[in-house]
Scaffold this motif. Sequence first.
Motif, short mmCIF file in Angstrom:
data_model
loop_
_atom_site.label_atom_id
_atom_site.label_comp_id
_atom_site.label_asym_id
_atom_site.label_seq_id
_atom_site.Cartn_x
_atom_site.Cartn_y
_atom_site.Cartn_z
N VAL A 204 0.86 -1.19 0.00
CA VAL A 204 0.00 0.00 0.00
C VAL A 204 0.90 1.24 0.00
O VAL A 204 1.81 1.34 0.83
CB VAL A 204 -0.92 0.02 1.24
N PRO A 205 0.67 2.20 -0.90
CA PRO A 205 1.57 3.36 -0.99
C PRO A 205 1.30 4.44 0.05
O PRO A 205 1.21 5.62 -0.27
CB PRO A 205 1.34 3.86 -2.41
N GLN A 206 1.15 4.05 1.29
CA GLN A 206 1.00 5.00 2.40
C GLN A 206 1.48 4.31 3.67
O GLN A 206 1.53 3.08 3.75
CB GLN A 206 -0.45 5.46 2.59
N THR A 207 1.80 5.12 4.67
CA THR A 207 2.23 4.58 5.96
C THR A 207 1.11 4.79 6.98
O THR A 207 0.77 5.92 7.31
CB THR A 207 3.51 5.28 6.45
N ARG A 208 0.55 3.71 7.42
CA ARG A 208 -0.46 3.75 8.48
C ARG A 208 -0.50 2.39 9.14
O ARG A 208 -0.40 1.36 8.45
CB ARG A 208 -1.84 4.10 7.92
N ARG A 209 -0.64 2.37 10.44
CA ARG A 209 -0.69 1.11 11.16
C ARG A 209 -2.13 0.70 11.41
O ARG A 209 -2.97 1.53 11.77
CB ARG A 209 0.07 1.21 12.48
N PHE A 210 -2.40 -0.59 11.24
CA PHE A 210 -3.73 -1.13 11.45
C PHE A 210 -3.67 -2.25 12.48
O PHE A 210 -2.76 -3.09 12.45
CB PHE A 210 -4.31 -1.68 10.14
N ALA A 211 -4.62 -2.24 13.40
CA ALA A 211 -4.79 -3.34 14.34
C ALA A 211 -5.62 -4.42 13.65
O ALA A 211 -6.70 -4.13 13.13
CB ALA A 211 -5.47 -2.86 15.61
N VAL A 212 -5.13 -5.63 13.66
CA VAL A 212 -5.76 -6.73 12.92
C VAL A 212 -5.99 -7.91 13.84
O VAL A 212 -5.13 -8.25 14.67
CB VAL A 212 -4.88 -7.15 11.72
N LEU A 213 -7.15 -8.53 13.71
CA LEU A 213 -7.46 -9.77 14.41
C LEU A 213 -7.87 -10.82 13.39
O LEU A 213 -8.71 -10.55 12.52
CB LEU A 213 -8.59 -9.57 15.43
N ILE A 214 -7.26 -11.98 13.47
CA ILE A 214 -7.64 -13.15 12.67
C ILE A 214 -7.96 -14.28 13.62
O ILE A 214 -7.13 -14.63 14.47
CB ILE A 214 -6.52 -13.57 11.71
N ALA A 215 -9.15 -14.84 13.51
CA ALA A 215 -9.55 -15.99 14.33
C ALA A 215 -10.04 -17.09 13.40
O ALA A 215 -10.81 -16.82 12.48
CB ALA A 215 -10.63 -15.59 15.32
N ARG A 216 -9.60 -18.32 13.65
CA ARG A 216 -9.97 -19.46 12.81
C ARG A 216 -10.46 -20.61 13.67
O ARG A 216 -9.90 -20.90 14.72
CB ARG A 216 -8.75 -19.94 12.00
N ARG A 217 -11.50 -21.29 13.18
CA ARG A 217 -11.98 -22.49 13.86
C ARG A 217 -11.08 -23.68 13.58
O ARG A 217 -10.97 -24.58 14.40
CB ARG A 217 -13.41 -22.84 13.38
N ARG A 218 -10.46 -23.70 12.42
CA ARG A 218 -9.61 -24.82 12.03
C ARG A 218 -8.23 -24.28 11.66
O ARG A 218 -8.11 -23.22 11.08
CB ARG A 218 -10.19 -25.57 10.85
N GLY A 219 -7.21 -25.04 11.98
CA GLY A 219 -5.86 -24.60 11.67
C GLY A 219 -5.37 -23.56 12.67
O GLY A 219 -6.04 -23.22 13.65
N THR A 220 -4.20 -23.05 12.40
CA THR A 220 -3.56 -22.09 13.29
C THR A 220 -3.59 -20.71 12.67
O THR A 220 -3.12 -20.51 11.54
CB THR A 220 -2.09 -22.50 13.56
N ALA A 221 -4.13 -19.76 13.40
CA ALA A 221 -4.21 -18.38 12.91
C ALA A 221 -2.83 -17.74 12.93
O ALA A 221 -2.05 -17.95 13.86
CB ALA A 221 -5.18 -17.57 13.77
N SER B 59 7.47 12.40 -3.72
CA SER B 59 6.85 11.41 -4.60
C SER B 59 7.65 10.11 -4.63
O SER B 59 7.16 9.10 -5.13
CB SER B 59 6.71 11.97 -6.02
N ARG B 60 8.85 10.12 -4.09
CA ARG B 60 9.66 8.90 -4.02
C ARG B 60 9.47 8.16 -2.70
O ARG B 60 10.23 7.25 -2.38
CB ARG B 60 11.14 9.25 -4.23
N GLN B 61 8.46 8.59 -1.96
CA GLN B 61 8.13 7.97 -0.68
C GLN B 61 6.65 7.60 -0.68
O GLN B 61 5.86 8.13 -1.46
CB GLN B 61 8.42 8.93 0.47
N PRO B 62 6.23 6.69 0.22
CA PRO B 62 4.79 6.46 0.38
C PRO B 62 4.13 7.67 1.01
O PRO B 62 4.79 8.50 1.66
CB PRO B 62 4.74 5.24 1.31
N ALA B 63 2.83 7.79 0.84
CA ALA B 63 2.07 8.89 1.41
C ALA B 63 2.00 8.76 2.93
O ALA B 63 2.15 7.67 3.48
CB ALA B 63 0.66 8.91 0.83
N PRO B 64 1.76 9.88 3.61
CA PRO B 64 1.40 9.78 5.03
C PRO B 64 0.04 9.12 5.16
O PRO B 64 -0.63 8.84 4.16
CB PRO B 64 1.39 11.23 5.50
N ALA B 65 -0.40 8.88 6.38
CA ALA B 65 -1.69 8.22 6.61
C ALA B 65 -2.81 8.95 5.87
O ALA B 65 -2.95 10.17 5.99
CB ALA B 65 -1.99 8.16 8.10
N VAL B 66 -3.58 8.21 5.11
CA VAL B 66 -4.72 8.77 4.37
C VAL B 66 -5.92 8.78 5.32
O VAL B 66 -6.46 7.73 5.67
CB VAL B 66 -5.02 7.96 3.10
#
Length: 340
Positions: free
Chosen positions: A176-193, A252-259
Amino acid sequence: MGTYEHVDLFAGAGGLGLAARGLGVPGVGIEWDKNACATRQAAGLATQKGDVRDFSPSDFPSANVLVGGPPCMVYSDAGAGAARRALTDTLDLMQRMARREDVTARLVQLDDVRQHLVLEPLRWALDSIDSGRPYEAVVLAQVSPVLPIWEVMGDVLSANGYSVACGLLRAEEYGVPQTRRFAVLIARRRGTAALPKATHQWFRKTRSPVPGDPVLPPCVTMGEVLDRPEPFIVVSNYGSSGDPRARGRRTSRQPAPAVTAKIFRCRVITDDDAAQDRLSASEAGQLQSFPADYPWQGHDKGQQIGNATPPLLATHILAAALDLAVQPTRPTETMPVPSR
């Protein structure tokens, strides 16, 4: 894990939905904003207009994957003040929900509707478990301050038979051509998340090579995705380190700040400070990894764009949750023709 169909809570303009479609995972998004609904309709994304709180898993019986990005309070802003109390209240409500207590009376007393909405994915997940038809996977993404919520929600899901992984992901590490941090949750019934592995380097203005760093392509820049003469500079609408006079600058030679929703307030200039046209909706969307011709509709386009989960990041998250292969590693340049 089989065949998938998703229901997307707080679907917005379609970041997660577009990613799901690209991975061959059909589904429907619930969204109450008329402008975001219009954008989704123009993009060919199935949409149920309405309030997530008015629906439940039984309304979407064929969906076996729950995804979403509820609007959230910035729980960290007030330290020990109102935001900290809101976080404490939210975490307490989640624990009570995990014990299957009726929290309806408490929810109607909340001062901020976002405090209620951030609990909805947990309500949906627990309802599906209690009905005997638990979701095969639960995938949630939102900006970084929501991480404490995801961590407690992950504990609840783990206690109910899911393998859970949650943490912070940097958007630029997934093309993604921007810098921003996202909190992510992945939960699975089968296998290892597990969270997806980075595909690109982490952006640091003064980065030096570190022994042991993985060999990855550099992060994608604004100049690579925007059809503008280079070089140019984007001057952020917000200050650096809390100082509004110290406007952040990215070349322009860098990613954008947080959109964010205020993306159209950013100035675009040349190296000698000559003003250029400000970012268009198409360009702002591209910095979120939407296709250049994504059909933004209605008013508040900045809000729609800023609130979206970047589709490219969402693609990697969903693929990790569902054991699916990811083909693209860069933002898509044109919209696929939606099936009617």
